[in-house]
Design an enzyme around this catalytic site. Sequence first.
Site, short mmCIF file in Angstrom:
data_model
loop_
_atom_site.label_atom_id
_atom_site.label_comp_id
_atom_site.label_asym_id
_atom_site.label_seq_id
_atom_site.Cartn_x
_atom_site.Cartn_y
_atom_site.Cartn_z
N HIS A 1 -37.83 -9.69 25.17
CA HIS A 1 -38.35 -11.03 24.46
C HIS A 1 -39.73 -10.87 23.81
O HIS A 1 -40.23 -11.84 23.35
CB HIS A 1 -38.31 -12.10 25.56
CG HIS A 1 -38.91 -12.07 26.62
ND1 HIS A 1 -39.26 -13.10 27.54
CD2 HIS A 1 -39.83 -10.91 27.20
CE1 HIS A 1 -40.04 -12.77 28.50
NE2 HIS A 1 -40.44 -11.71 28.31
N ASP B 1 -42.89 3.25 31.28
CA ASP B 1 -43.52 2.49 30.40
C ASP B 1 -44.77 3.26 29.55
O ASP B 1 -44.72 4.51 29.61
CB ASP B 1 -44.43 1.43 31.51
CG ASP B 1 -44.81 0.10 31.10
OD1 ASP B 1 -45.60 0.03 30.17
OD2 ASP B 1 -44.18 -0.68 31.28
C1 LIG Z 1 -43.64 -8.47 30.16
S1 LIG Z 1 -43.60 -7.01 30.85
C2 LIG Z 1 -42.27 -6.64 31.82
C3 LIG Z 1 -42.64 -5.65 32.85
C4 LIG Z 1 -41.35 -5.64 33.86
N1 LIG Z 1 -40.11 -5.02 33.38
C5 LIG Z 1 -40.98 -6.92 34.69
O1 LIG Z 1 -40.11 -7.68 34.42
O2 LIG Z 1 -42.10 -7.43 35.49
C6 LIG Z 1 -43.58 -5.69 29.39
C7 LIG Z 1 -43.68 -4.28 29.68
O3 LIG Z 1 -43.43 -3.44 28.55
C8 LIG Z 1 -44.48 -2.37 28.33
N2 LIG Z 1 -44.34 -2.22 27.05
C9 LIG Z 1 -45.00 -2.52 26.08
N3 LIG Z 1 -44.87 -1.79 24.90
C10 LIG Z 1 -44.25 -0.68 25.28
C11 LIG Z 1 -43.77 0.52 24.70
N4 LIG Z 1 -43.90 0.63 23.33
N5 LIG Z 1 -43.05 1.49 25.42
C12 LIG Z 1 -42.76 1.15 26.60
N6 LIG Z 1 -43.54 0.14 27.55
C13 LIG Z 1 -44.10 -0.92 26.70
C14 LIG Z 1 -45.76 -3.09 28.88
O4 LIG Z 1 -46.60 -2.15 29.32
C15 LIG Z 1 -44.97 -4.02 30.16
O5 LIG Z 1 -45.40 -3.41 31.23
#
Ligand SMILES: C[S@@+](CC[C@H](N)C(=O)[O-])C[C@H]1O[C@@H](n2cnc3c(N)ncnc32)[C@H](O)[C@@H]1O
Length: 369
Positions: A268, A230
């Site tokens: 999404h 992440d």
């Molecule tokens: C909606 S959350 C989903 C978290 C987890 N997979 C779940 O289902 O509970 C989206 C995740 O994407 C991460 N994220 C956003 N931009 C990112 C990036 N450029 N690279 C890696 N992770 C990222 C956010 O920090 C967040 O933890």
Amino acid sequence: MARVNDGETKTKILETLEEKDEVLEAAIDTWKYVLGYVEMAAVKCAIELGISEAMENHGRPITLSELSSSLACSPSSLHRIMRLLVHQKLFKETITPEDHTKYYSLTPISRLLKNHGDHSMAALVLLETSPVMLAPWHALSGRVRDEGRPAFEAAHGESLWEYNAKHPRHTKLFNDAMACNARIVLPVVLKGCAEVFEGVGTVVDVGGGNGSTIRTMIKAFPWIKGINFDLPHVVEVAPESEGVEHVGGSMLEFVPKADAAFVMNVLHDWGDEECITILRLCREAVPKDKGKVIMVDAVIKEEKHEIDDEKEEKLKGLRLMIDMVMMAHTTTGKERTQQEWEYVVAKAGFTKCIVKPIHAIPSIIIAYP
Ligand SMILES: C[S@@+](CC[C@H](N)C(=O)[O-])C[C@H]1O[C@@H](n2cnc3c(N)ncnc32)[C@H](O)[C@@H]1O
């Protein structure tokens, strides 16, 4: 002649009355939208007061005066909140036939409103009802207009991820909310794709948040070594756990190598272009011959005739609402139909893609390089 006129007048009056009935019915239905926020606010209030915990700690059905003294709050206001929440079937009310004393007890929904525990959904309610997440809803029409500004950016001047990077308390609430949702849905997901994990030695959870998903996965499939990937500020504060390596970085730039990539509730958040980039990097991160990328995200059913039962109809409504959440909270994100999933998966260079519905909000989508 007079009789004809009388008849005409009567018909006209009846028609006008019918029209008025229709207007009244429509007005009553419109109140549902006028008051749409009330349920949300009452549920938030119940969580903040700790009503579910107090009931559980009491160990048996509780009276209003016992509940109000345990929560140290006004019995008359509490009675009004409880009256609504009982009406909405969030709590159960029983009245003894002998002395007509009212007792409240928990229902399956209010059990999820406890602030702690494996099945708590409190953090998700607190996140979505926080002023930060509510503000963009006022800018939704701006986003819908051509070239409109994304709603979260219109409200806060930056994207959700930029905002999170600067506000650790909000990031914690966000990650806790994602984790509580994941804890509930993950067992169903893992059951739905257990055979996919056979022979898989390492899994990278892309956008894995605080690592709670990969921890649960390792508990279910102890032969797996996990990588929780992440953004750096997210993994920096993620708890350490045996068998899990935290890696910080951007999935738009690279994805750590593993036998399989797991991407839950992430794609999404992004438009097709970024989605294809992330999926391409996931494809390159897994072995070409036996690697796989497992996505967990909603699949919107477009056709009316595809819906064959009440639960599916309810799930469709929820998926469409979550699509609005994507519109309010992300810059380019959206929920996708099966056709739209197949498009991004093929564009990212995968040769095969299988969609497995699991009778939950998300489906499992497995793509093979
Ligand atoms: C909606 S959350 C989903 C978290 C987890 N997979 C779940 O289902 O509970 C989206 C995740 O994407 C991460 N994220 C956003 N931009 C990112 C990036 N450029 N690279 C890696 N992770 C990222 C956010 O920090 C967040 O933890």
